[in-house]
Design a protein around this motif. Structure first.
Motif, PDB file in Angstrom:
ATOM      1  N   ASP A 157      11.997  22.867  58.844  1.00  0.00           N
ATOM      2  CA  ASP A 157      13.385  23.031  58.397  1.00  0.00           C
ATOM      3  C   ASP A 157      13.777  24.511  58.331  1.00  0.00           C
ATOM      4  OD1 ASP A 157      13.611  20.275  58.121  1.00  0.00           O
ATOM      5  OD2 ASP A 157      12.931  20.317  56.029  1.00  0.00           O
ATOM      6  N   GLY A 158      13.338  25.268  59.334  1.00  0.00           N
ATOM      7  CA  GLY A 158      13.699  26.665  59.422  1.00  0.00           C
ATOM      8  C   GLY A 158      12.888  27.585  58.529  1.00  0.00           C
ATOM      9  N   GLN A 159      11.901  27.040  57.809  1.00  0.00           N
ATOM     10  CA  GLN A 159      11.088  27.850  56.912  1.00  0.00           C
ATOM     11  C   GLN A 159       9.639  27.875  57.396  1.00  0.00           C
ATOM     12  OE1 GLN A 159      11.568  26.222  52.974  1.00  0.00           O
ATOM     13  NE2 GLN A 159      13.540  27.211  52.652  1.00  0.00           N
ATOM     14  N   ASP A 160       9.038  29.044  57.296  1.00  0.00           N
ATOM     15  CA  ASP A 160       7.634  29.173  57.671  1.00  0.00           C
ATOM     16  C   ASP A 160       6.751  28.628  56.552  1.00  0.00           C
ATOM     17  OD1 ASP A 160       8.175  30.404  60.120  1.00  0.00           O
ATOM     18  OD2 ASP A 160       8.310  32.390  59.193  1.00  0.00           O
ATOM     19  N   ARG A 161       5.800  27.800  56.927  1.00  0.00           N
ATOM     20  CA  ARG A 161       4.872  27.244  55.946  1.00  0.00           C
ATOM     21  C   ARG A 161       3.464  27.657  56.341  1.00  0.00           C
ATOM     22  NH1 ARG A 161       6.719  21.139  54.484  1.00  0.00           N
ATOM     23  NH2 ARG A 161       5.454  21.614  52.631  1.00  0.00           N
ATOM     24  N   GLU A 162       2.744  28.170  55.363  1.00  0.00           N
ATOM     25  CA  GLU A 162       1.405  28.697  55.611  1.00  0.00           C
ATOM     26  C   GLU A 162       0.397  27.582  55.839  1.00  0.00           C
ATOM     27  OE1 GLU A 162      -0.119  30.655  52.089  1.00  0.00           O
ATOM     28  OE2 GLU A 162       1.084  29.344  50.814  1.00  0.00           O
ATOM     29  N   PRO A 163      -0.741  27.898  56.451  1.00  0.00           N
ATOM     30  CA  PRO A 163      -1.784  26.877  56.605  1.00  0.00           C
ATOM     31  C   PRO A 163      -2.226  26.377  55.233  1.00  0.00           C
ATOM     32  CG  PRO A 163      -2.288  28.832  57.904  1.00  0.00           C
ATOM     33  CD  PRO A 163      -1.140  29.191  57.021  1.00  0.00           C
ATOM     34  N   VAL A 164      -2.626  25.128  55.165  1.00  0.00           N
ATOM     35  CA  VAL A 164      -3.047  24.550  53.891  1.00  0.00           C
ATOM     36  C   VAL A 164      -4.156  23.549  54.135  1.00  0.00           C
ATOM     37  CG1 VAL A 164      -1.343  22.680  53.963  1.00  0.00           C
ATOM     38  CG2 VAL A 164      -2.268  23.426  51.758  1.00  0.00           C
ATOM     39  N   GLU A 165      -5.053  23.464  53.165  1.00  0.00           N
ATOM     40  CA  GLU A 165      -6.077  22.433  53.145  1.00  0.00           C
ATOM     41  C   GLU A 165      -5.920  21.644  51.848  1.00  0.00           C
ATOM     42  OE1 GLU A 165      -9.997  23.925  53.748  1.00  0.00           O
ATOM     43  OE2 GLU A 165      -9.475  25.019  55.582  1.00  0.00           O
ATOM     44  N   VAL A 166      -6.061  20.349  51.958  1.00  0.00           N
ATOM     45  CA  VAL A 166      -5.878  19.459  50.810  1.00  0.00           C
ATOM     46  C   VAL A 166      -7.127  18.591  50.672  1.00  0.00           C
ATOM     47  CG1 VAL A 166      -4.364  17.763  49.711  1.00  0.00           C
ATOM     48  CG2 VAL A 166      -3.420  19.393  51.367  1.00  0.00           C
ATOM     49  N   ALA A 167      -7.675  18.519  49.453  1.00  0.00           N
ATOM     50  CA  ALA A 167      -8.916  17.772  49.233  1.00  0.00           C
ATOM     51  C   ALA A 167      -8.754  16.756  48.110  1.00  0.00           C
ATOM     52  CB  ALA A 167     -10.060  18.728  48.900  1.00  0.00           C
ATOM     53  N   PHE A 168      -9.232  15.557  48.351  1.00  0.00           N
ATOM     54  CA  PHE A 168      -9.315  14.524  47.313  1.00  0.00           C
ATOM     55  C   PHE A 168     -10.740  14.580  46.767  1.00  0.00           C
ATOM     56  CE2 PHE A 168      -7.560  10.333  45.818  1.00  0.00           C
ATOM     57  CZ  PHE A 168      -8.621   9.975  45.027  1.00  0.00           C
ATOM     58  N   ILE A 169     -10.883  14.847  45.470  1.00  0.00           N
ATOM     59  CA  ILE A 169     -12.208  14.941  44.858  1.00  0.00           C
ATOM     60  C   ILE A 169     -12.371  13.879  43.772  1.00  0.00           C
ATOM     61  CG2 ILE A 169     -12.355  17.427  45.311  1.00  0.00           C
ATOM     62  CD1 ILE A 169     -11.847  17.802  42.253  1.00  0.00           C
ATOM     63  N   ASP A 170     -13.612  13.481  43.557  1.00  0.00           N
ATOM     64  CA  ASP A 170     -13.915  12.544  42.467  1.00  0.00           C
ATOM     65  C   ASP A 170     -15.415  12.554  42.205  1.00  0.00           C
ATOM     66  OD1 ASP A 170     -13.775  10.576  40.519  1.00  0.00           O
ATOM     67  OD2 ASP A 170     -13.998   8.965  41.964  1.00  0.00           O
ATOM     68  N   ALA A 171     -15.804  13.133  41.076  1.00  0.00           N
ATOM     69  CA  ALA A 171     -17.224  13.246  40.735  1.00  0.00           C
ATOM     70  C   ALA A 171     -17.825  11.912  40.315  1.00  0.00           C
ATOM     71  CB  ALA A 171     -17.409  14.278  39.629  1.00  0.00           C
ATOM     72  N   ARG A 172     -17.061  11.074  39.634  1.00  0.00           N
ATOM     73  CA  ARG A 172     -17.602   9.835  39.078  1.00  0.00           C
ATOM     74  C   ARG A 172     -17.434   8.632  40.007  1.00  0.00           C
ATOM     75  NH1 ARG A 172     -15.921   8.792  33.012  1.00  0.00           N
ATOM     76  NH2 ARG A 172     -17.451   7.134  33.350  1.00  0.00           N
ATOM     77  N   ARG A 173     -16.763   8.815  41.119  1.00  0.00           N
ATOM     78  CA  ARG A 173     -16.624   7.770  42.139  1.00  0.00           C
ATOM     79  C   ARG A 173     -15.901   6.529  41.614  1.00  0.00           C
ATOM     80  NH1 ARG A 173     -22.247   6.415  44.393  1.00  0.00           N
ATOM     81  NH2 ARG A 173     -21.064   5.625  46.182  1.00  0.00           N
ATOM     82  N   LEU A 174     -14.921   6.735  40.743  1.00  0.00           N
ATOM     83  CA  LEU A 174     -14.128   5.632  40.219  1.00  0.00           C
ATOM     84  C   LEU A 174     -12.731   5.599  40.835  1.00  0.00           C
ATOM     85  CD1 LEU A 174     -15.215   5.947  36.500  1.00  0.00           C
ATOM     86  CD2 LEU A 174     -15.921   4.192  38.120  1.00  0.00           C
ATOM     87  N   ALA A 175     -12.442   6.564  41.689  1.00  0.00           N
ATOM     88  CA  ALA A 175     -11.167   6.586  42.400  1.00  0.00           C
ATOM     89  C   ALA A 175     -11.172   5.511  43.490  1.00  0.00           C
ATOM     90  CB  ALA A 175     -10.930   7.963  43.004  1.00  0.00           C
ATOM     91  N   ARG A 176      -9.994   5.241  44.064  1.00  0.00           N
ATOM     92  CA  ARG A 176      -9.876   4.265  45.144  1.00  0.00           C
ATOM     93  C   ARG A 176      -8.941   4.823  46.224  1.00  0.00           C
ATOM     94  NH1 ARG A 176     -13.700   3.060  42.883  1.00  0.00           N
ATOM     95  NH2 ARG A 176     -14.217   1.143  41.772  1.00  0.00           N
ATOM     96  N   ILE A 177      -9.379   4.702  47.477  1.00  0.00           N
ATOM     97  CA  ILE A 177      -8.602   5.160  48.628  1.00  0.00           C
ATOM     98  C   ILE A 177      -8.509   3.997  49.604  1.00  0.00           C
ATOM     99  CG2 ILE A 177      -8.486   6.795  50.545  1.00  0.00           C
ATOM    100  CD1 ILE A 177     -10.236   8.693  48.837  1.00  0.00           C
ATOM    101  N   ARG A 178      -7.290   3.616  49.988  1.00  0.00           N
ATOM    102  CA  ARG A 178      -7.137   2.467  50.880  1.00  0.00           C
ATOM    103  C   ARG A 178      -6.000   2.713  51.871  1.00  0.00           C
ATOM    104  NH1 ARG A 178      -6.401  -2.044  46.798  1.00  0.00           N
ATOM    105  NH2 ARG A 178      -6.935  -0.463  45.274  1.00  0.00           N
ATOM    106  N   LEU A 179      -5.978   1.893  52.906  1.00  0.00           N
ATOM    107  CA  LEU A 179      -4.912   1.885  53.897  1.00  0.00           C
ATOM    108  C   LEU A 179      -4.110   0.605  53.730  1.00  0.00           C
ATOM    109  CD1 LEU A 179      -6.910   3.135  57.002  1.00  0.00           C
ATOM    110  CD2 LEU A 179      -5.245   4.458  55.684  1.00  0.00           C
ATOM    111  N   VAL A 180      -2.773   0.721  53.885  1.00  0.00           N
ATOM    112  CA  VAL A 180      -1.894  -0.435  53.753  1.00  0.00           C
ATOM    113  C   VAL A 180      -1.076  -0.551  55.035  1.00  0.00           C
ATOM    114  CG1 VAL A 180      -0.048  -1.506  52.416  1.00  0.00           C
ATOM    115  CG2 VAL A 180      -1.781  -0.124  51.251  1.00  0.00           C
ATOM    116  N   ASP A 181      -1.220  -1.670  55.692  1.00  0.00           N
ATOM    117  CA  ASP A 181      -0.558  -1.889  56.989  1.00  0.00           C
ATOM    118  C   ASP A 181       0.798  -2.557  56.768  1.00  0.00           C
ATOM    119  OD1 ASP A 181      -0.074  -1.975  59.661  1.00  0.00           O
ATOM    120  OD2 ASP A 181      -1.480  -3.593  60.108  1.00  0.00           O
ATOM    121  N   CYS A 182       1.820  -1.745  56.523  1.00  0.00           N
ATOM    122  CA  CYS A 182       3.165  -2.265  56.299  1.00  0.00           C
ATOM    123  C   CYS A 182       4.170  -1.161  56.612  1.00  0.00           C
ATOM    124  CB  CYS A 182       3.333  -2.743  54.858  1.00  0.00           C
ATOM    125  SG  CYS A 182       3.289  -1.406  53.642  1.00  0.00           S
ATOM    126  N   ASP A 183       5.440  -1.501  56.613  1.00  0.00           N
ATOM    127  CA  ASP A 183       6.470  -0.480  56.778  1.00  0.00           C
ATOM    128  C   ASP A 183       6.497   0.411  55.542  1.00  0.00           C
ATOM    129  OD1 ASP A 183       7.166  -1.555  59.228  1.00  0.00           O
ATOM    130  OD2 ASP A 183       8.721  -2.858  58.367  1.00  0.00           O
TER     131      ASP A 183
END
Length: 429
Positions: free
Chosen positions: A123-149
């Motif tokens: 949108d006309g603005q410069d955006r710097e490089p970025v890295e994004v990390a999902f962390i979880d030490a206790r492994r109680l988080a949930r990550i899933r894919l949803v096949d829908c619109d």
């Protein structure tokens, strides 16, 4: 555990640093719990996300989601200790409020996925490089894919099984809706608020704050309240959740009269007091720790059985064999799969084997070493089933008592008859 305000904070930073950008690479780190429990895998996630343009980010209670330029999309839950970190900005909230001069390493530990975006003009603005990390030490988080619109993501699992969000679904969560919910249930009002199938996003500290602001005892049954009390609960619920989200869970911006700012000193002497002098009491009710202010939160009807008439916790001895809960369970265990229970100690007193009778012709079995202890224990337990802990004596022996055993003089060894086994206890030399 991250609750509605903390999740709003995550969504804010996702929109700031990830939305409208193209994901150059996504590295998933295999975890058969975080991914596998919801029918996904790190490899599937990476392939679905890499090269996609992020079109949006949103939340429903404790869940948040990221949508792309084509399906599938991703729905995630932070569990007890999950978080999203960004290489370009610190995103911690009140639990990390203490300032530190230590520079955090990158990439961080306990990653479940790592997304990278190149520098680009959006949108006309410069955006710097970025890295994004999902962390979880206790492994109680949930990550899933949803096949829908993308616009139907809340109409699909797991979001469709959860109740309305107090902030984005105010048109649904009305006073009349809440009154109907409370009157068809029969459980403590705090338990009703914590059930994500009823209302999305309310966790332990939010529920305690809502009930404190509404002047409601947490263990009073939800079907015992009048219209005026239900209105107080509703208004407090909307206000607390809205403030938590608008401030992105920054406790420094919370009102000074909030219980949340003073409730964390459980067990510390001369602590747990509000600025006006009202004492904060911690109760363990229904397996959960609740902070209440007895001067404000009065009972007007029946309460759960583990709270006494004065609003305090009933003191009772735990039943034998009951598993001890860890500190983490007492503080926040909203989901059954997030519980951690320490193993119960073995009750060795019930596993003492009966000694075999002597084979030298003496029909009196030697006294058991545990007889005295069992007898003493039986005398101190009221209403116990008779004979519950009594071991069956071997055939041909008589029950022994500890007192008689002490008073019985040592018998002289009897001569051994041919064909019989001589006991080592009766050897004379």
């Amino acid at each position: 555990m991250p609750e509605i305000g903390e999740v709003a904070r995550i969504v804010h930073y996702l929109r700031k640093h990830l939305v409208n950008r193209t994901i150059k690479s996504c590295q998933g780190f295999e975890d058969n719990i975080v991914y596998g429990k919801v029918g996904c895998s790190a490899d599937e996630f990476s392939k679905a996300v890499e090269g996609r343009k992020v079109t949006g980010a949103g939340q429903q209670g404790k869940y948040f989601y990221v949508t792309f330029d084509r399906k599938p999309h991703s729905v995630m839950h932070l569990g007890m200790t999950g978080w999203i970190k960004f290489s370009v900005e610190e995103t911690g909230y009140y639990k990390q409020a203490k300032e530190s001069t230590v520079v955090e390493e990158w990439p961080p530990k306990y990653m479940k996925w790592l997304i990278k975006c190149d520098a680009e003009k959006v949108d006309g603005q410069d955006r710097e490089p970025v890295e994004v990390a999902f962390i979880d030490a206790r492994r109680l988080a949930r990550i899933r894919l949803v096949d829908c619109d993308a616009d139907k993501i809340r109409d699909n699992s797991p979001l469709k099984e959860n109740g309305p969000d107090p902030v984005i679904d105010k048109h649904i969560l009305t006073i009349d809706w809440l009154a109907a919910l409370m009157r068809r249930k029969k459980n403590p009002v705090k338990a009703l608020l914590l059930d994500q199938a009823n209302i999305s996003g309310v966790g332990n500290w939010v529920a305690d704050e809502v009930l404190y602001q509404a002047r409601i005892h947490p263990e009073q049954y939800c079907n015992t309240f009048g219209d005026e009390e239900i209105k107080r609960i509703h208004d407090s619920l909307i206000a607390v959740c809205t403030t938590a989200c608008e401030t992105l869970a920054d406790s420094k911006q919370f009102p000074e009269n909030w219980l949340m700012k003073y409730r964390w000193d459980k067990g510390k002497k001369d602590s747990n007091v509000l600025p006006n002098g009202d004492k904060i009491v911690h109760l363990t009710v229904g397996g959960r720790t609740s902070a209440i202010v007895p001067n404000v939160q009065k009972k007007t009807a029946a309460v759960a059985g583990d709270v006494d008439e004065d609003g305090g916790e009933k003191k009772s001895k735990p039943a034998k064999g009951r598993k001890r809960k860890s500190k983490a369970d007492e503080e926040d265990e909203d989901e059954a799969e997030e519980e951690e229970v320490l193993p119960a100690k073995k009750d060795r007193s019930k596993k003492v084997k009966a000694e075999k009778p002597e084979a030298n012709g003496d029909d009196t079995a030697p006294p058991k070493k545990t007889a005295k202890r069992k007898k003493a224990k039986a005398e101190t337990v009221e209403d116990a089933d008779e004979g519950a802990d009594v071991k069956e004596e071997p055939e041909g022996s008589k029950p022994a008592t500890a007192k008689k055993a002490k008073a019985t003089p040592k018998k002289e060894a009897k001569p051994v008859t041919p064909g019989s086994r001589r006991s080592s206890r009766n050897k004379s030399g």
